[in-house]
Design an enzyme around this catalytic site. Structure first.
Site, mmCIF file in Angstrom:
data_model
loop_
_atom_site.group_PDB
_atom_site.id
_atom_site.type_symbol
_atom_site.label_atom_id
_atom_site.label_comp_id
_atom_site.label_asym_id
_atom_site.label_seq_id
_atom_site.Cartn_x
_atom_site.Cartn_y
_atom_site.Cartn_z
ATOM 1 N N HIS A 20 21.445 68.862 -0.689
ATOM 2 C CA HIS A 20 22.813 68.707 -0.181
ATOM 3 C C HIS A 20 23.740 68.693 -1.384
ATOM 4 O O HIS A 20 23.661 67.786 -2.216
ATOM 5 C CB HIS A 20 22.938 67.406 0.606
ATOM 6 N N GLU A 201 12.336 62.448 9.835
ATOM 7 C CA GLU A 201 12.511 61.629 8.627
ATOM 8 C C GLU A 201 12.515 60.173 9.101
ATOM 9 O O GLU A 201 11.511 59.479 9.023
ATOM 10 C CB GLU A 201 13.815 61.982 7.913
ATOM 11 N N ASP A 279 16.874 66.663 -2.206
ATOM 12 C CA ASP A 279 17.722 66.094 -1.151
ATOM 13 C C ASP A 279 19.118 65.763 -1.676
ATOM 14 O O ASP A 279 19.997 66.609 -1.656
ATOM 15 C CB ASP A 279 17.039 64.860 -0.551
#
Length: 339
Positions: A20, A201, A279
């Site tokens: 991200h 997740e 991430d």
């Protein structure tokens, strides 16, 4: 870990498929952009902000993540953030990257979609020119918002269809199952966009199944809960549906208590096409190589697992066939020369 394995992990060619870009915004750059744009932050210093990174779950992270993004106002801001990440990725021998971006985080603050995608896309072009690094953009919908807002974001994005290759689904997983976005994903599929989604997740294995069945995604982001369902594991192996696993994120957000408890080895040994990614590296303690090193330090992973992870990262990428084949040859050449 011996020095040879460490060198292999650090030097091997690899792709990053779960990053991200807003989550690569380091505290130092947050404060620099705040000064540039006259934004007042609720933290007195870089150290005070970094000390707030003690997350108990996904939502506690997202609260700080969205606060950090408030400093991004102009196209140069998005460019500087993206180039800072790409330089670190280059240092980690990342050869290809597929970047998530969250336009709703910015358009809700009055930042134009063109401003967001313009800065990020220009940085990707410059990284290719400077380092030969290929890259692409995946636009994510925020799952805690209504599907109608995802449709509105898609309409805003369509004039820039040439600048992104797919859509994803991120933000708070609990209470927001994938099927909430079935219609907008069907529209994106009809447009020829690649489809991915965060699932499994903090949410259950069932979210992975519905992401596959209802959204028709091609990759699962995270997906570590899949081992709860043996039939799902068999399906993931049979279809070779890749998981974009993020070890340090999973520890920081308390998905696993300690890295020694992480199931990356179990995923690989089950035959699942797992990959390792960073991430939100500015918040979770490290970029791609740091994630690899942490996992290999804690788990009985071997050189063969490293080889598989490098191969998996390119095999799961949304690359043209010839470019993908070239990267896979690069992986094989690297490992044929390593002891």
């Amino acid at each position: 870990m011996d020095a040879t394995l460490r060198n292999t992990l650090e030097q091997m060619p690899k792709a990053e498929l779960h990053i991200h870009i807003e989550g690569s915004l380091e505290p130092e750059l947050i404060f620099a952009l705040a000064r540039r744009n006259g934004v007042v932050l609720p933290y007195a210093s870089v150290e005070a902000l970094r000390s707030a990174y003690a997350f108990t779950n996904l939502q506690s992270f997202l609260d700080i993540y969205y606060a950090g993004a408030s400093v991004l106002l102009t196209e140069p801001d998005f460019y500087d953030m993206t180039m800072a990440y790409l330089a670190r990725a280059h240092d980690d021998h990342v050869r290809h990257v597929e970047i998530f971006f969250d336009p709703q985080t910015h358009t809700a603050r009055g930042v134009a979609f063109a401003t967001v995608i313009g800065g990020i896309y220009r940085a990707l072009q410059d990284a290719r020119a400077q380092w030969g690094m290929s890259g692409a953009l995946i636009m994510c919908f925020l799952r805690h918002l209504p599907e109608a807002e995802a449709f509105a974001t898609l309409e805003d994005a369509l004039p820039y269809r040439d600048k992104f290759i797919g859509v994803g689904l991120d933000s708070s997983e609990r209470g927001h199952p994938p099927e909430k976005f079935t219609r907008v994903f069907a529209r994106c599929r009809a447009l020829g966009l690649h489809l991915v989604a965060h699932a499994g997740e903090e949410g259950p294995a069932q979210y992975i199944t519905t992401a596959l069945d209802d959204l028709h995604v091609e990759r699962i982001d995270h997906g570590v809960a899949c081992l709860q369902d043996p039939a799902l594991v068999e399906r993931l192996v049979r279809q070779q549906t890749a998981l974009t696993v993020c070890p340090l994120s999973n520890i920081k957000l308390c998905v696993f208590e300690r890295m020694e408890n992480h199931n990356l080895l179990a995923l690989l040994d089950a035959g699942i096409a797992a990959t390792v990614n960073s991430d939100d590296p500015a918040y979770f303690g490290g970029y791609l190589n740091a994630n690899l090193l942490a996992a290999f330090e804690a788990l009985p992973l071997t050189r063969e697992h490293a080889h598989r992870l490098a191969r998996n990262s390119f095999a799961a990428a949304f690359l043209p066939p010839a470019e993908k084949a070239a990267y896979l040859r690069e992986v094989e050449a690297f490992f044929s020369q390593q002891p």
